[in-house]
Design a protein around this motif. Sequence first.
Motif, PDB file in Angstrom:
ATOM      1  N   ALA A 114      12.564 -13.665   2.353  1.00 40.10           N
ATOM      2  CA  ALA A 114      11.278 -13.803   3.267  1.00 40.10           C
ATOM      3  C   ALA A 114      11.475 -13.444   4.955  1.00 40.10           C
ATOM      4  CB  ALA A 114      10.541 -15.005   3.433  1.00 40.10           C
ATOM      5  N   ALA A 115      13.161 -13.676   5.401  1.00 32.84           N
ATOM      6  CA  ALA A 115      12.749 -12.802   6.604  1.00 32.84           C
ATOM      7  C   ALA A 115      12.869 -11.138   6.209  1.00 32.84           C
ATOM      8  CB  ALA A 115      14.733 -13.008   7.650  1.00 32.84           C
ATOM      9  N   VAL A 116      14.289 -10.496   5.708  1.00 37.14           N
ATOM     10  CA  VAL A 116      13.825  -8.917   4.682  1.00 37.14           C
ATOM     11  C   VAL A 116      12.334  -8.589   4.558  1.00 37.14           C
ATOM     12  CG1 VAL A 116      13.977  -7.470   2.867  1.00 37.14           C
ATOM     13  CG2 VAL A 116      15.505  -9.454   4.065  1.00 37.14           C
ATOM     14  N   VAL A 117      11.519  -8.926   4.410  1.00 42.07           N
ATOM     15  CA  VAL A 117      10.081  -9.013   4.089  1.00 42.07           C
ATOM     16  C   VAL A 117       9.119  -8.839   5.112  1.00 42.07           C
ATOM     17  CG1 VAL A 117       7.765  -9.415   2.723  1.00 42.07           C
ATOM     18  CG2 VAL A 117       9.910  -9.441   1.750  1.00 42.07           C
ATOM     19  N   CYS A 118       9.534 -10.298   6.217  1.00 45.33           N
ATOM     20  CA  CYS A 118       9.131  -9.740   7.396  1.00 45.33           C
ATOM     21  C   CYS A 118       9.522  -8.397   7.960  1.00 45.33           C
ATOM     22  CB  CYS A 118       9.589 -11.693   8.506  1.00 45.33           C
ATOM     23  SG  CYS A 118       8.115 -12.382   8.967  1.00 45.33           S
ATOM     24  N   LEU A 119      10.034  -8.430   8.215  1.00 45.51           N
ATOM     25  CA  LEU A 119      11.113  -7.047   8.799  1.00 45.51           C
ATOM     26  C   LEU A 119      10.474  -6.308   8.354  1.00 45.51           C
ATOM     27  CD1 LEU A 119      14.697  -7.793   8.632  1.00 45.51           C
ATOM     28  CD2 LEU A 119      13.158  -7.583  11.013  1.00 45.51           C
ATOM     29  N   GLY A 120      10.165  -5.883   7.476  1.00 46.51           N
ATOM     30  CA  GLY A 120       9.099  -4.227   6.872  1.00 46.51           C
ATOM     31  C   GLY A 120       8.188  -3.845   7.607  1.00 46.51           C
ATOM     32  N   TYR A 121       7.396  -6.065   7.325  1.00 45.24           N
ATOM     33  CA  TYR A 121       5.967  -5.506   7.509  1.00 45.24           C
ATOM     34  C   TYR A 121       5.650  -5.657   8.734  1.00 45.24           C
ATOM     35  CZ  TYR A 121       4.100  -5.876   3.456  1.00 45.24           C
ATOM     36  OH  TYR A 121       3.154  -6.143   1.998  1.00 45.24           O
ATOM     37  N   GLN A 161      11.107   0.971   3.154  1.00 47.48           N
ATOM     38  CA  GLN A 161      10.332   1.623   2.556  1.00 47.48           C
ATOM     39  C   GLN A 161       9.499   1.721   3.884  1.00 47.48           C
ATOM     40  OE1 GLN A 161       8.096   0.381  -0.795  1.00 47.48           O
ATOM     41  NE2 GLN A 161       6.309   2.713  -0.280  1.00 47.48           N
ATOM     42  N   ASN A 162       9.235   0.191   4.123  1.00 50.91           N
ATOM     43  CA  ASN A 162       7.570   0.036   5.165  1.00 50.91           C
ATOM     44  C   ASN A 162       8.021   0.318   6.630  1.00 50.91           C
ATOM     45  OD1 ASN A 162       5.891  -0.926   3.503  1.00 50.91           O
ATOM     46  ND2 ASN A 162       6.030  -3.258   3.251  1.00 50.91           N
ATOM     47  N   ILE A 163       9.449   0.352   6.986  1.00 53.02           N
ATOM     48  CA  ILE A 163       9.999   0.352   8.148  1.00 53.02           C
ATOM     49  C   ILE A 163      10.396   1.765   8.078  1.00 53.02           C
ATOM     50  CG2 ILE A 163      12.381   0.064   9.248  1.00 53.02           C
ATOM     51  CD1 ILE A 163      13.020  -1.909   8.392  1.00 53.02           C
ATOM     52  N   LEU A 164      10.162   2.778   7.333  1.00 52.74           N
ATOM     53  CA  LEU A 164      10.347   3.945   7.078  1.00 52.74           C
ATOM     54  C   LEU A 164       9.111   4.954   7.055  1.00 52.74           C
ATOM     55  CD1 LEU A 164      12.914   5.621   4.981  1.00 52.74           C
ATOM     56  CD2 LEU A 164      13.074   6.167   6.862  1.00 52.74           C
ATOM     57  N   LYS A 165       8.059   3.674   6.964  1.00 55.43           N
ATOM     58  CA  LYS A 165       6.860   4.764   6.692  1.00 55.43           C
ATOM     59  C   LYS A 165       6.418   3.870   8.166  1.00 55.43           C
ATOM     60  CE  LYS A 165       3.020   4.031   3.806  1.00 55.43           C
ATOM     61  NZ  LYS A 165       3.179   2.641   2.954  1.00 55.43           N
ATOM     62  N   GLY A 166       6.017   3.005   8.999  1.00 52.54           N
ATOM     63  CA  GLY A 166       5.970   2.628  10.400  1.00 52.54           C
ATOM     64  C   GLY A 166       6.178   3.285  11.163  1.00 52.54           C
ATOM     65  N   LEU A 167       7.661   3.243  11.487  1.00 53.18           N
ATOM     66  CA  LEU A 167       8.506   4.506  12.059  1.00 53.18           C
ATOM     67  C   LEU A 167       8.427   6.045  12.088  1.00 53.18           C
ATOM     68  CD1 LEU A 167      12.108   2.592  12.178  1.00 53.18           C
ATOM     69  CD2 LEU A 167       9.855   2.441  13.891  1.00 53.18           C
ATOM     70  N   CYS A 195      12.993   1.119 -10.059  1.00 57.79           N
ATOM     71  CA  CYS A 195      11.557   1.430  -8.922  1.00 57.79           C
ATOM     72  C   CYS A 195      11.538   1.682  -7.588  1.00 57.79           C
ATOM     73  CB  CYS A 195      10.162   0.620  -9.672  1.00 57.79           C
ATOM     74  SG  CYS A 195      10.617   0.531 -11.511  1.00 57.79           S
ATOM     75  N   ALA A 196      12.199   0.802  -6.782  1.00 61.94           N
ATOM     76  CA  ALA A 196      11.823  -0.016  -5.623  1.00 61.94           C
ATOM     77  C   ALA A 196      13.488   1.211  -4.725  1.00 61.94           C
ATOM     78  CB  ALA A 196      11.998  -1.238  -4.713  1.00 61.94           C
ATOM     79  N   ALA A 197      14.115   1.853  -5.329  1.00 61.80           N
ATOM     80  CA  ALA A 197      14.949   2.556  -4.731  1.00 61.80           C
ATOM     81  C   ALA A 197      13.540   3.731  -5.142  1.00 61.80           C
ATOM     82  CB  ALA A 197      16.023   2.740  -4.976  1.00 61.80           C
ATOM     83  N   ALA A 198      13.187   3.897  -5.666  1.00 60.71           N
ATOM     84  CA  ALA A 198      12.695   5.309  -5.823  1.00 60.71           C
ATOM     85  C   ALA A 198      11.846   5.885  -5.290  1.00 60.71           C
ATOM     86  CB  ALA A 198      11.818   5.680  -7.069  1.00 60.71           C
ATOM     87  N   LYS A 199      10.770   4.475  -4.919  1.00 57.92           N
ATOM     88  CA  LYS A 199       9.442   4.425  -3.948  1.00 57.92           C
ATOM     89  C   LYS A 199      10.255   4.323  -2.287  1.00 57.92           C
ATOM     90  CE  LYS A 199       6.812   0.918  -6.222  1.00 57.92           C
ATOM     91  NZ  LYS A 199       6.403  -0.399  -6.859  1.00 57.92           N
ATOM     92  N   CYS A 200      11.393   4.183  -2.062  1.00 57.21           N
ATOM     93  CA  CYS A 200      11.874   3.846  -0.659  1.00 57.21           C
ATOM     94  C   CYS A 200      12.375   5.439  -0.884  1.00 57.21           C
ATOM     95  CB  CYS A 200      13.749   3.363  -0.343  1.00 57.21           C
ATOM     96  SG  CYS A 200      14.212   3.381   0.538  1.00 57.21           S
TER      97      CYS A 200
END
Length: 2046
Positions: A114-121, A161-167, A195-200
Amino acid sequence: MELAHSLLLNEEEYNQLGEYQKSEFIFEWLRFLEKLLPVTSRADIRENQKKLVEQLTSLLNNAPGPPTRRLVAKNLAVLYSTGDTFSVYQTIEKCNELIRSKDDSPSYLPTKLAAVVCLGYLYKKLGRILGNSFTDTVGNVLKAMKNAESQGRYEIMLSLQNILKGLGPAAIPCHRDIYKAARSCLTDRSMAVRCAAAKCLLELQNEAVFMWSTDLDSVVTLCFKSFEGSNYDVRLAVSKLLGTILARALTSKQTPASTKHNFRRISLEEVMELLGTGFLRGSSGFLRASGDMLKGTSSVSRDVRVGVTQAYVVFASTLGGQWLERNFSAFLSHILDLVSQSHPKAIQSQMDAIGCRRCVSFILRATVGGLLGEKAQIAAAKEICQAIWKLKKVVDAAMSDSNLETRIMTADVTASQHVLVCALQELGSLIHGLGTTAAPLLQDSSTGVLEAVISVILHPSISVRLTAAWCLRCIAVALPSYVSLLLDRSIERLSALKSSPEAVTGYSFAVAALLGAVKHCPLGIPHGKGKVIMTVAEDLLCSASQNSRISVQRTQAGWLLIAALMTLGPAVVQHHLPRMLLLWKCVFPSSPKDLETEKTRGDSFTWQVTLEGRAGALCAIKSFVSHCAGLLTDEVVQRLLPPLPGAVDLLTQLSSICKSYGNSLKTSSTVYRHKLYELLAVLPPKTYEGSFCAVLKELVADLTIPDSQIDASTFLLPPLCHEDDLLLLGPLLQETDHRFIEEQLLLGNSVAGGSLEYDPYSIYEKVAKRDSIPKPLPPVLSVVSAATRLFGVIFSHIGETHRLQVLEQLLNSIKQTKGSRQQIVQLNVVSAFSTSLKHLANCKGSLGPEEVKRSALTLVMGALESNNPLLRCAAAECWARLAQVVSDSAFTAGLAQVSFDKIKSARDVVSRTGHSLALGCLYRYLGGIGSTQHLNACVGILYTLSQDNTSPDVQAWALHSLSLIVDLAGPLYHVHVEPTLSLILILLLTVPPTYTEVHQSLGRCLNALITTLGPELQGSSATVSALRTSCLLGCAVMQDNPDCLVQAQAISCLQQLHMFAPRHVNLSNLVSCLCVNLCSSYLLLRRAVVACLRQLVQREAAEVSEYAVALVKESREDFTPDINIREIGLEGALLGLLDKELDQRLCQDIKETLSHMLTSMAVEKLSFWLKLCKDVLAASADFNTVASVDTTQEEETAKLDDASILTSESYERFHPFSNPRWSTRVFAAECVCKIINQCENAGSAHFDITLAQERKQRDSRDDFLVLHLADLIRMAFMAATDHSDQLRLSGLQTLLIVVRKFAAVPEPEFPGHVILEQYQANVGAALRPAFAPETPPDVTAKACQVCSAWIASGVVSDLNDLRRVHQLLVSSLVKVQAGKEAQGQQYNESTSTMEILAVLKAWAEVYIVAVEKQKNQSDAHNHSLKTTKSAEESYRDITSSAGGLLDLVQADLGTLSKLWLAALQDFALLILPSEYASQLPAEGGTFYTAETIENARPHYYNSWALILYATALWLTTTGFIVVDPDEGVTNLSRPVTPTTMCQDSSTRPSVKSPEDVNTDRFHLILGISVEFLCSPRSDAAMENIIACLRALQALFDVPWPRSKIGGDQELGVELLNVLHRLILTRESPDIQLAALEVVRLILFAAQEHVKEKRRSAEVDDGAAEKETLPEFGEGKDTGGLVPGKSLVFATLEFCVCILVRQLPQLNPKLTCSPAVQSGKHLLLSEDGSRLVSAALVILSDVPAICSPEGSVSVLPTILYLIIGVLRETAVKLQDEQLPLTVAASLQALKGLLSSPMARAEKSRTAWTDLLRSALATVLDCWDQDGLLQQRDEVSLLTAITVFILSSSPEVTTTECLQKRCIEKFKITLDSKDPFVQYKCYQLLHSIFQHPNKTVSYPYIHSLAPSIVRKLQETEKAKPENAAELQVIQEGIKVLTALTATAEEEHRAHLVACLLPILISFLLDENALGSATNATKNLHEFALQNLMQIGPQYSSVFKKLMSSSPTMKARLESAVKGNQESIKVKTAKHAKNPGKSSSIQLKTNFL
């Protein structure tokens, strides 16, 4: 749950809940918060922010499940982005702490995640606001990844992936670290992590330049590695990454930053080279080729190759269609090079070659077929052609080179084969997709498409020859006009090159393929081709033995042609059946002895030829049985049987033959086996009962000792499993867009899938649904599959003891084998047994005794516990089928118990999954097993299994099984609904997202639950609303799931919910979800989206459409559909998708969705829809052609068109649809037709330009179709002149509808003209190309229909303008006159029938309209002559156009009439019942040939009615007199004339008299009409019935035919009975009116006949013996009428039917019933009134055809009906009008009363009595209680008056009747209603003047005094209004008339009464000024009358004046006043000339 809806978490409530409910409550609160935060004010958020952050962060520690943690993260991010960001660093720090924690226990894992997901968002939403904190965070997260397990790695990748998208670019410092981490994850053992790595990485490459520059090679290698051992999702994700990066590398511009990185531009060649390496060498890298590779043993793993294939497609799609157009030749040559000889490794084995070819085909199909528009596709086809020509040259060189090096060259030849196969296949698919649009490509001689394809038919490789043949088949299906041409060419080459083996096989493949194409070409091929092919085939078979070098090829070719010929169907085959059966008989040895001698004789080669030939023969017979079932009579079956035992004998000997002659016969014998099994499977089993044992023995051997070691499960088992169960086995077995290449991964390494060369006989078969080309499997596999099918058939037909032996044998063979071999045997055996259970269940057979059941159980049980999941799945299905066949509840319970025990005891995944599915399947076949305890046990066990989180497989299978039980247990399940629902929710909230299979099963469960609850979900009770909330919650969780198939489940659940409880589904959320996924890369998700849309728009189209557009306008960041909804709306987006989509089912759904939207919204959003359709149609149109036509218009429109020419360039740039496919354009044209139809239902303003413009001015938002007429015409024009024939047909149809609907709309600016007139140039130009010689007949036929509609519509009145279109019809007529023989033999003969009949029908329509117009105008002319004399000029104008039209037709009438008669004669023959088939002419009719009789029939049915009407009109206008004397009627040239009238030419008299010819024609027309009207099919068109009735009307309009029917009473009666039946079955008023008119004419004919007979009898007998004259007319002397023989009876029956239908009260049976007695009057509709009136007219004519006695017997009925109608419909109307029916009934009464029968001596007394009764009845109408108020006294009085005036005096002078009549008049005179009084005076006026004094005097005596009294009263009560004035004036007129008729002695008395009354009306001067209009007018009227009467009766006048001075004074002053006013008037006139003229005009006008 409602308590969860608050901004802050309701903690009191929360703490009271149980463990599970808490998680639901939290999730519901978070969902609510997600919707609430964006719309809450910033102030409110800041106020509660601290508390909220606490609550949300505390949730992180509560071990939240995956969906919950995602929502917590989303909400935190939104909270910070809308509120303050002070505490965000603390939150981030807290998350980092949680991640760093050393606690590795599983219970702590969710918190970490949950903490990992939270950081991403947080970083995604807040991005750079968070400054530099990200480096620590990323470092921390990457560190955590080192020892994370797979879920952790998965979530970390997505978070990065989310962190990259935001920054964005700010994250550059971490790029390398993230890249390293992602690299390792991309080859992770968990697929979800890959799959997740490919998206990242995909996100990373947006900013990380090094990925597509310096590190490109290593990224590419990494992707190849990632493909190894991957699954479908990984291949999709990684191929997207790889394709995108390479596209980026190719297109990137050099940036200053990148120059530092020694960056070099990469060329297309290099990019392709990189991909090619992966395709050819796999992931072993570029240089580090392993030892195997160097030795040349290893081959590339298939998943890498498939992955790279997808990457190619992504690469091309990313660069787009225009890029591909520009670089196509480089792209093509690279792709084809992949399978060329330069890379021998890729194609070293046939398996590899087939696999590679599939991949290459897929790349070409997906890019060329998916990205390019039609023009670019044609260019691509030319490129492919060039490639084929190049290879062809190489082959030619090799073939012609006879040096020593030839051997080396042949390697070259075979090497080029794979490239050719791919090129030909793509060329075929391209042209197939282009359809007739490809015509210019084939006509272009510089490309030489056909030459290229035909030239490679001689290629040495068989697969190239086959593919070339297939390519020809595609061309033939796309362009039907080429079928005959190609067939002729191939047959001709086949005969010419009979001695070349390549030519024999190549051209026979081509012919077979083309024959297979015929069933896809509606226009067919000439019938004679069958004969030619049969001859060639026989020739090949007979000459096979002459030359051993090519005997195999000739044998194969001969049988192949025969087998392909069978696909043409019974009509063709029946002519060749005897020859084929003979060949079949000769091919097998006639007795076992012959077979023995054969075995001893031959060698390996002769056996090969023999086996080839026999396999071919088996194939031909199989083709015959499956395509010509209609010919399989018992006799034919008997002739098929004799060779079968021989064939089976040979089967049993095959193994020994193979042993004797070595392995070279292996393949031929396998093929022979396969073909024999296939044939036996389609024959009825009874036919080969004797061979069961022998065949079974062979089958068992084939199944248990298979030749191959191939695991064939993936193609044997799926058909035996239920399609829902296959979903368990992952995406490989589901339908996807990549099915074509993914298939090869299913089949294990030894088989790459099917290919044409494995079975040439499949070339003429129909292709399976999803394939573009047949893919037969290798013989070793197809034998197994044929064996399993045949085993199923035979096993279900053998005895029970035999069954036991067979099963035991099978079980033993499984036991004896070991290892992988055992699994293969088990698989074959189970599929065979499952097939037999299927057959047993279908024929309701039983399995047999206990032992058989036991063996069967053991067999299935073994498979249920197999390691192969597919086999387990099939076994579970088999298990259930076993229970179904045994159908004994104890046995079923036993089966279930076995599974229960197994599941309880076993711990291994295999048996738990197998048996849990078995429980679900049992329910499928036995629908609720009845007992509740059994259900409880099942549900309990499955609950337990589904919570087993150690194995996701067990969970998925158990849940799937549960979903089956929920679905099938029905109402029994209701008790379990709540626990099941909470179980599903708990699992949804806790199962990790990486276990997609579990989530998919959960989705199916939820779906089944929603269906079970059904409409109950609408309820409002607490339990229901809780259930509903839970369902919605479940859907929400699934919608958020990253897996597309789970999202598809969520959508279908919401769709179900919307169906049952529409108010509770949030439509806007659902629509946004649908729009986002509309272009998903997953086929099943797109299907779910469109299926859901289809349902939504049926109820709420407008809302759905508005939401879609609104959502785009809000443009939230998570809502980015790939389609341009903003510009073109959801409708446009769907049209765009329809254009790109290749899946048939999806396209169908999109079309239906659009149709529903159109139906409900087209009228409101008219401009929008028309613009959409126009954009689609115009996108393809060639602008120059459109413009050039439009500029020929009149000036006004030309201005517009200049503008359109100018805009065309800019149009291209902003065009929403680029190059739509022809099928999309056809759909758009169909939409235009639907829009017109919708507008027609919406109101008349759409078709009335004046009204439309008015309403548009009032409200500019209103929109009407008529204002868009120019667009409609333009769209129809664009479509009608396109290259695509389909589109031309749609365009012409649109044009036809436009012409029909708008023909009558007047043009307000030019009175007398219509609005369509200005478009005549467009219409002409749209029609002209359709009459070009090369146009297909169906287009020409449609164009003829439009021509006739255009001419008939009367839009164009100027003859010169009409001539343009008329000329087109004339040209067709010339073509028709050339007859059958001249028609080009391009299509089937029936097409020329279609064209000829279309032309004749068009002419018929024009002729009918011309005649009708002329008739109307001559009527109008006669009418105008009566009124004014100045009508000459106007008449001349009018008749010129109608007469002109008739003149146009007149020129060709001579020819036309003959052709029409010929067509009718053909039709008359064709509608004969089948038992008269032998009497039909052997050579066919005038316009059809005997062989194509079945195909021709529908065309005749389509056009006969109008031709019949036209012929009848023509015959009547010529009055039946025309017989051309110089023609002699017999020797007319063959094609044009009717064949003889149903007579053989030998028996025909040499010349027929005109009378005979006319009689024949009369009976032809009458016969066809009666045959049709007797029993018109329920689908018979209204127009046909009307046309047929009109034809009969026309026929009986002329004396000669009337004399025929009048003289033949039986004929008349028959016709009346037919018409009676017609009106009983057809409600339409038009049909009934037309039928009434025919009845009237028949009656009229009978009247004429009776008159004629009476007249001639009088003339013959002379007047002297009048007494003895025989009686003519029906009823003779007795008055009896015989039903069925009597014309009068039939007429009465008909009229009664019509009258009672309209006025049920007339039915005496009904009148007694209470329903009718209420006496309420029904107001008839206008149609009803017309029908009743017409029937009355007929009734009054009936007595005229009776003898006096007959007339007496029908009179009561007729009177009853006439008076009944009068009584029922005499109701007062608002406007004092007389109802139509009343007028008709009075007219009918008058007709009856004045009938000669009433005076004839024989019937006089009876008539008098009856008429008196009738009068009494009319009088009684008054006295019915209390109905007076609505009864119309006037009508009844009029009826009485008719009696008084028209009947003989003795009827009405009877005292009692006379008294009552006078009484009625007295009452009416005192009526309060002035109108009634007025009418009463009028009627009395006519009675008073009756010449017979006995009639009139009583009335005068009784009524004159009261009239006088009433008039005298007027002095006191002056008239108030015009109506009262009228009454007084009428009264005066009656008195004046009385005075005139009175006898001398009474006259003075009357004048003395009259004068005082008149004088009392005069006013003095003072009163005159102030008087009302009415009194003034009365004054004037009285004065005028006095002026007239005074001089007439001067003596009385003077006497009166002298006696009354007051009167005298009054009169004098009035006269004086009158003279003065005259003077004043004349003075005024002189002063004011202007005014007077205007007044005069007005009065004149009145």
